[in-house]
Structures are given as structure tokens and as C-alpha cells.
Design an enzyme around this catalytic site. Structure first.
Site, PDB file in Angstrom:
ATOM      1  CB  SER A 140      58.917  44.296  44.526  1.00  0.00           C
ATOM      2  OG  SER A 140      58.313  45.518  44.911  1.00  0.00           O
ATOM      3  NE  ARG A 141      60.710  45.341  37.824  1.00  0.00           N
ATOM      4  CZ  ARG A 141      61.704  44.468  38.007  1.00  0.00           C
ATOM      5  NH1 ARG A 141      62.385  44.465  39.140  1.00  0.00           N
ATOM      6  NH2 ARG A 141      62.037  43.611  37.058  1.00  0.00           N
ATOM      7  CD  GLU A 149      64.683  51.187  39.218  1.00  0.00           C
ATOM      8  OE1 GLU A 149      65.296  50.565  38.327  1.00  0.00           O
ATOM      9  OE2 GLU A 149      64.182  50.640  40.202  1.00  0.00           O
ATOM     10  CG  HIS A 177      66.887  47.679  40.071  1.00  0.00           C
ATOM     11  ND1 HIS A 177      65.766  47.951  39.338  1.00  0.00           N
ATOM     12  CD2 HIS A 177      66.832  46.338  40.316  1.00  0.00           C
ATOM     13  CE1 HIS A 177      65.070  46.839  39.138  1.00  0.00           C
ATOM     14  NE2 HIS A 177      65.700  45.845  39.729  1.00  0.00           N
TER      15      HIS A 177
END
Ligand code: DGY
Length: 325
Positions: A235-236, A265, A284
Site C-alpha cells: 500500500s504505502r 522512499e 515500489h
């Protein structure tokens, strides 16, 4: 007639870039890395539209730097936590995103991560490359099974449901915690997150990042998971408190984790998570298939162009802009 002026914050796939270039007078940032904040503030000045990535923060300051002629912000992602949506809504600027088209790629990758962590694939490859493979052994690199195990999905939107569909093929029992979603693909809703954590052998996160999900996976959450459990996050990154996760993995409080997203990130190379064998980390890339990225670029371009024409965006995250109170 002059074409509308737009800034595109990275080179996107041709499938979308061609549409943008045909309709607009586009400046496309050529760097491999995102433009700095300073550059962004300068480049948006006077544009009619902005096509941005999840790496760009879009807030009131930036929207004001663009100017009152700005008609649309098109985010090349389904997640839009990089955009301060109320700031855009307050300025009557529609914000587009790219839902639906990355569901399958993301669900596929969720499964790839889940299996990698469960069957210790990256660790096994490191073992082989380090020259440690001396013979076949009955107890070497043993991992987890899937059949009849319970997969708990935190969030049962499009991607959660697509993961449930895949899990059915592995004869897994699927439960989910999401008050807003009806059962599908044989998955059963549970009444509480605690119940989900108590019963799940795999816990996969499919929630957006917002104030209520930031650091949702903390020491308390991890402490309620089974000791054989595996956490998967596509997700995040900030949904997980990484310090708490590190402690839980290091002490074998849970079996493993697999992350496609981190906080921040990119993940700094001195992150303690990188010292752990039981943590699989990808940069990612859950939506990184050719077709998906082409579709994302196309949809982001179509959102942009619709906004420039004054039409309703095909996918708008703040439809309130069309019905001001
Ligand atoms: C998204 O679109 O929000 C994804 O995180 C990109 O892969």
C-alpha cells in the site's frame, strides 16, 4: 489557437506522452530523479495543467505558484497521498488519479512478495550466490505453506479483492477487515482488526495512507499477529512503523515481512531492515508491468486533457469541485 501549457514532472510511457504532446504545449522534465521543490515551483508558473507523479508533493503553495489559470492536476498513480486534496478543492482544481488499471499487476505482485517471503526466495538466492549450497538437505531453508492457511486482508477494495481471488487458487482461507465492502471470491469479513490478526497466517495491507492508517502497523498490531505470520505491504510505506517492524522481525516475533513500499522512499541503504534475512524489500514496483504502466500513462493523459477542455475527469478524486456548496 495556442495549445494549453502543461508541465509533466517525468518522462512517462509513450502511450500517454503522445496524447499529451498532441494536445498540449508540454514541458517534460527529463531527469531520472524528480524535480526538486524549487524547480517544481518555477516550472509550474503559468501552466494550465500539471501531470505529476507520486514523488511530487502538490499543495497550496505549489498550486498558488502555478497561478489561477491552472485547470487540472493529473496524478500518475492510483494513490494520491502526495496531493493535499483539500488545497486543490479549495481552489476548484480537479485532481485525477488512475484507479482500476493497476489492480491485477498489484495483486500479482502482492502474491509474488507473499510467496517470496514465505518460501524465502531472496534469502535462498543469496545463500546460493554466497557458495553455501553444498548439498540437498531435509531441513535447509524451510518456509511456510499456503494450502488451508489463512490470509487476512486489511482493506477489501479493488486490489484486496483481486488478491482474494488469487488466494482462492491456492486453497487458502481468506478473511478481511473492511466495513465498507461486501464479501467476494469466498472471502469472509471479520468484525475487528484484532480478530483478523489473531487468525491470520498472512496479513496483507490494502489501505490508503491517511491520518487513521499512518503507523497503523505498530508494536501493538505486530504483537497481536501469530508468531508464524508474514506481513505484506503493497500500500504505502508510512502505514507501517518500520522501527516496530524491525524489532518484531529481529526478535522473530513474526516470521517475515515483504514490503514493496517503505518510509522513506528510496529506503536508505543503512536501514536496519536491510540487515534482516526475513525481510523482503522491493523498490515500489507492484504496478511495474509494461501494459499497466502504458495504461496508467494513458489514463493520466486523458485526465489531464479532460481537465484542460473543462470536461469532467474520467477519474477525479475530488468530485466536490463539480458541485461547489
Ligand atoms: C499507485 O499508483 O498508487 C502505485 O503505488 C504506483 O505503483
Amino acid at each position: 489557437m495556442a495549445k494549453p501549457k502543461v508541465f509533466v514532472t517525468r518522462i512517462i510511457r509513450d502511450a500517454g506522452l503522445t496524447l499529451v504532446n498532441d494536445f498540449c504545449d508540454a514541458e517534460v522534465w527529463q531527469g531520472d530523479l524528480p524535480p526538486s521543490r524549487e524547480v517544481m515551483l518555477e516550472k509550474v508558473r503559468g501552466v494550465d495543467g500539471l501531470l505529476c507523479l507520486l514523488t511530487d508533493r502538490i499543495d497550496g503553495e505549489l498550486l498558488d505558484a502555478a497561478g489561477s489559470q491552472l485547470k487540472v492536476v493529473s496524478n500518475h498513480a492510483v494513490g494520491f497521498d502526495n496531493v493535499v486534496v483539500p488545497d486543490a478543492t479549495a481552489r476548484r482544481i480537479p485532481v485525477g488519479n488512475t484507479p482500476g488499471i493497476l489492480t491485477d499487476a498489484t495483486a500479482d505482485f502482492t502474491f509474488a512478495l507473499l510467496m517470496s517471503a514465505a518460501r524465502r526466495v531472496p534469502e535462498a538466492e543469496r545463500y546460493l550466490r554466497a557458495g553455501k549450497w553444498k548439498t540437498w538437505g531435509p531441513s535447509i531453508l524451510l518456509g511456510a505453506d499456503f494450502v488451508n492457511k489463512t490470509l487476512g486482508l486489511v482493506g477489501f477494495g479493488r486490489i484486496g479483492r483481486a488478491v482474494a481471488k488469487r488466494a482462492a487458487g491456492f486453497d487458502m482461507r481468506v478473511i478481511y477487515y473492511d466495513r465498507d465492502s461486501a464479501p467476494e471470491h469466498g472471502a469472509t469479513p471479520v468484525d475487528s482488526l484484532d480478530q483478523l490478526l489473531r487468525e491470520s497466517d498472512f496479513v496483507s495491507l490494502h489501505t490508503p495512507l491517511n491520518d487513521s492508517t499512518r503507523h497503523m502497523v505498530n508494536a501493538d498490531f505486530l504483537g497481536k499477529m501469530k508468531s508464524n505470520a508474514i506481513l505484506v505491504n503493497t500500500s504505502r510505506g508510512p502505514v507501517v512503523d518500520q522501527d516496530a517492524l524491525y524489532q518484531a522481525l529481529k526478535s522473530n516475533q513474526i516470521f517475515a515481512a515483504a514490503l514493496d513500499v517503505t518510509d522513506p522512499e528510496p529506503l536508505p541503504m543503512d536501514s536496519p531492515l536491510l540487515t534482516l534475512e526475513n525481510c523482503v524489500i522491493a523498490p515500489h514496483i507492484a504496478s511495474a508491468s509494461e501494459k499497466t504502466r502504458d495504461d496508467m500513462a494513458r489514463l493520466a493523459a486523458n485526465n489531464l486533457i479532460a481537465g484542460l477542455k473543462g470536461e469532467r475527469l474520467p477519474h477525479c478524486v475530488n468530485p466536490d469541485v463539480y458541485n461547489p456548496k
